[in-house]
Design an enzyme around this catalytic site. Sequence first.
Site, PDB file in Angstrom:
ATOM      1  N   CYS A   1       0.846  -1.347   0.226  1.00  0.00           N
ATOM      2  CA  CYS A   1      -0.019   0.065  -0.136  1.00  0.00           C
ATOM      3  C   CYS A   1       0.804   1.276  -0.058  1.00  0.00           C
ATOM      4  O   CYS A   1       0.314   2.167  -0.130  1.00  0.00           O
ATOM      5  CB  CYS A   1      -1.043  -0.162   1.034  1.00  0.00           C
TER       6      CYS A   1
ATOM      7  N   HIS B   1      -3.264   6.962   2.009  1.00  0.00           N
ATOM      8  CA  HIS B   1      -3.857   5.465   1.730  1.00  0.00           C
ATOM      9  C   HIS B   1      -5.155   5.292   2.436  1.00  0.00           C
ATOM     10  O   HIS B   1      -5.160   5.183   3.829  1.00  0.00           O
ATOM     11  CB  HIS B   1      -2.725   4.530   2.072  1.00  0.00           C
TER      12      HIS B   1
ATOM     13  N   ASN C   1     -10.331  -0.625   0.245  1.00  0.00           N
ATOM     14  CA  ASN C   1      -8.710  -0.567   0.565  1.00  0.00           C
ATOM     15  C   ASN C   1      -8.289  -1.034  -0.934  1.00  0.00           C
ATOM     16  O   ASN C   1      -8.427  -2.481  -1.229  1.00  0.00           O
ATOM     17  CB  ASN C   1      -8.069  -1.214   1.505  1.00  0.00           C
TER      18      ASN C   1
HETATM   19  N1  ACO Z   1     -17.584  -8.972  10.760  1.00  0.00           N
HETATM   20  C1  ACO Z   1     -18.134  -9.009  11.782  1.00  0.00           C
HETATM   21  N2  ACO Z   1     -17.190  -9.398  12.826  1.00  0.00           N
HETATM   22  C2  ACO Z   1     -16.001  -9.524  12.536  1.00  0.00           C
HETATM   23  C3  ACO Z   1     -15.313  -9.194  11.214  1.00  0.00           C
HETATM   24  C4  ACO Z   1     -16.293  -8.891  10.308  1.00  0.00           C
HETATM   25  N3  ACO Z   1     -15.944  -8.700   8.950  1.00  0.00           N
HETATM   26  N4  ACO Z   1     -13.913  -9.155  11.360  1.00  0.00           N
HETATM   27  C5  ACO Z   1     -13.650  -9.440  12.520  1.00  0.00           C
HETATM   28  N5  ACO Z   1     -14.664  -9.492  13.316  1.00  0.00           N
HETATM   29  C6  ACO Z   1     -14.875  -9.855  14.667  1.00  0.00           C
HETATM   30  C7  ACO Z   1     -13.653 -10.278  15.255  1.00  0.00           C
HETATM   31  O1  ACO Z   1     -13.812 -11.804  15.290  1.00  0.00           O
HETATM   32  C8  ACO Z   1     -13.705  -9.986  16.695  1.00  0.00           C
HETATM   33  O2  ACO Z   1     -14.491 -10.846  17.584  1.00  0.00           O
HETATM   34  P1  ACO Z   1     -14.257 -11.087  19.076  1.00  0.00           P
HETATM   35  O3  ACO Z   1     -14.161  -9.821  19.746  1.00  0.00           O
HETATM   36  O4  ACO Z   1     -15.343 -11.883  19.411  1.00  0.00           O
HETATM   37  O5  ACO Z   1     -12.901 -11.890  19.027  1.00  0.00           O
HETATM   38  C9  ACO Z   1     -14.149  -8.461  16.699  1.00  0.00           C
HETATM   39  O6  ACO Z   1     -14.904  -8.351  15.276  1.00  0.00           O
HETATM   40  C10 ACO Z   1     -13.420  -7.459  16.669  1.00  0.00           C
HETATM   41  O7  ACO Z   1     -11.981  -7.706  15.800  1.00  0.00           O
HETATM   42  P2  ACO Z   1     -10.981  -7.013  15.823  1.00  0.00           P
HETATM   43  O8  ACO Z   1      -9.812  -7.511  14.740  1.00  0.00           O
HETATM   44  O9  ACO Z   1     -10.408  -6.504  17.028  1.00  0.00           O
HETATM   45  O10 ACO Z   1     -11.399  -5.752  15.177  1.00  0.00           O
HETATM   46  P3  ACO Z   1     -10.589  -4.198  14.766  1.00  0.00           P
HETATM   47  O11 ACO Z   1     -11.582  -2.942  15.546  1.00  0.00           O
HETATM   48  O12 ACO Z   1      -9.057  -4.294  15.269  1.00  0.00           O
HETATM   49  O13 ACO Z   1     -11.092  -3.659  13.151  1.00  0.00           O
HETATM   50  C11 ACO Z   1      -9.724  -4.026  11.261  1.00  0.00           C
HETATM   51  C12 ACO Z   1     -10.386  -4.812  12.334  1.00  0.00           C
HETATM   52  C13 ACO Z   1     -10.662  -3.184  10.436  1.00  0.00           C
HETATM   53  C14 ACO Z   1      -8.845  -4.743  10.405  1.00  0.00           C
HETATM   54  C15 ACO Z   1      -8.532  -3.102  11.802  1.00  0.00           C
HETATM   55  O14 ACO Z   1      -7.587  -3.777  13.052  1.00  0.00           O
HETATM   56  C16 ACO Z   1      -7.631  -2.292  10.839  1.00  0.00           C
HETATM   57  O15 ACO Z   1      -8.120  -1.594   9.898  1.00  0.00           O
HETATM   58  N6  ACO Z   1      -6.160  -2.540  10.957  1.00  0.00           N
HETATM   59  C17 ACO Z   1      -5.548  -1.999   9.882  1.00  0.00           C
HETATM   60  C18 ACO Z   1      -5.516  -2.627   8.526  1.00  0.00           C
HETATM   61  C19 ACO Z   1      -4.838  -1.586   7.561  1.00  0.00           C
HETATM   62  O16 ACO Z   1      -4.047  -0.513   7.814  1.00  0.00           O
HETATM   63  N7  ACO Z   1      -4.137  -2.326   6.569  1.00  0.00           N
HETATM   64  C20 ACO Z   1      -3.290  -1.284   5.603  1.00  0.00           C
HETATM   65  C21 ACO Z   1      -2.332  -2.300   4.918  1.00  0.00           C
HETATM   66  S1  ACO Z   1      -3.076  -3.477   3.997  1.00  0.00           S
HETATM   67  C22 ACO Z   1      -1.977  -3.697   2.882  1.00  0.00           C
HETATM   68  O17 ACO Z   1      -0.796  -3.341   2.910  1.00  0.00           O
HETATM   69  C23 ACO Z   1      -2.353  -4.481   1.443  1.00  0.00           C
END
Ligand code: ACO
Length: 322
Positions: free
Chosen positions: A112, A249, A279
């Site tokens: 990214c 990004h 994304n």
């Molecule tokens: N739908 C419903 N529930 C979900 C989903 C979904 N799609 N995905 C995960 N959950 C659940 C999980 O199982 C978890 O449940 P639990 O609490 O019972 O265990 C709960 O939701 C919370 O999950 P988290 O992973 O803690 O959610 P978070 O608030 O951290 O959000 C996310 C996840 C959106 C991926 C976030 O961590 C994020 O944006 N991270 C950065 C990603 C990024 O910036 N990537 C850039 C680079 S990508 C590249 O280089 C190609």
Amino acid sequence: MNNWKITDVASYAPQRVVTNDDLSQLMDTSDEWIKERTGISQRHISSGENTSDLATKVGEKLLAQSGWSANDVDLIIVATMSPDSYTPSTAAIVQGRLGADHAVAFDLSAACSGFVYALTVAGSMLQSPQFNKAMVIGSEVLSKIVDWKDRSTAVLFGDGAGGVLLTATDDQYYLGQDLTTFGKMNDKIVAGQTTVSSDFPHEITGLTPFKMDGRSVYKFSTHEVTESIKRAVEDAQIDLDQVDHFVLHQANARIITQVAKRLNQPLEKFPVNIDQYGNTSAASEPILLADCIEKGVIKRGDTLALAGFGGGLTVGTIIIKY
Ligand code: ACO
């Protein structure tokens, strides 16, 4: 010439739109969860078009817009983490299709951060008399490497491409940059890993799907993007307040809000279109740039901070005048 400027910007997204509700038919997720955690409402998903097809569409648009002929282009860089193949490079396919026979073409892999890394490479090459005009494209078909059974990553990504034309100039359009790589965190985002068996001859194995440690990347991004923007602004010898638009990004709307807060800059200076595209990795900044220019949000003479972050892990910021 010792500087370069962006002359044209264009983007292209596949026609098919997949909404959060569509995804909730495929996996255990909901529109509410996806919107609240990421800001995404829908994404474009390719039907049969590969990364080079999307990139070629952008290349054609750029040439039509600018009035350049394909033969004017000296350099084509495609930033991508979802190339058509190991070889040929996606950029070589684009070069062939455009008929840009004089252009040197290669891909750049920095996930990214790819678009910012590619801009800085192209910018450096434009300082050589051999190169005067360059095309830099970010293009991704992430839907072919995403694990559609893994709801924690599948809901985040979309397909699309965006790009710019650059020309060498003596005027000060490029102002400064920061590129930083954190290779010790290489396991936080992985896709397309290959394996080599110990016996010989080796079996040809498939590629692994996309995997991400979302929480670690979230923490990394909010901190490191902020620091990278500060370093780039310092390199450009300007103040944060002099930046008109922070084109980040589009990975997660919450990350963008956090970065704005940490930089103590108004959120209005951080355009967002993740709700429409998800994304799109290396394509997200040029797609956003094209949207903002089309809407008149970004105008000629504005100072921009383009910042990418992702696999590697990598982070990069470039400060330019548009
Ligand atoms: N739908 C419903 N529930 C979900 C989903 C979904 N799609 N995905 C995960 N959950 C659940 C999980 O199982 C978890 O449940 P639990 O609490 O019972 O265990 C709960 O939701 C919370 O999950 P988290 O992973 O803690 O959610 P978070 O608030 O951290 O959000 C996310 C996840 C959106 C991926 C976030 O961590 C994020 O944006 N991270 C950065 C990603 C990024 O910036 N990537 C850039 C680079 S990508 C590249 O280089 C190609």
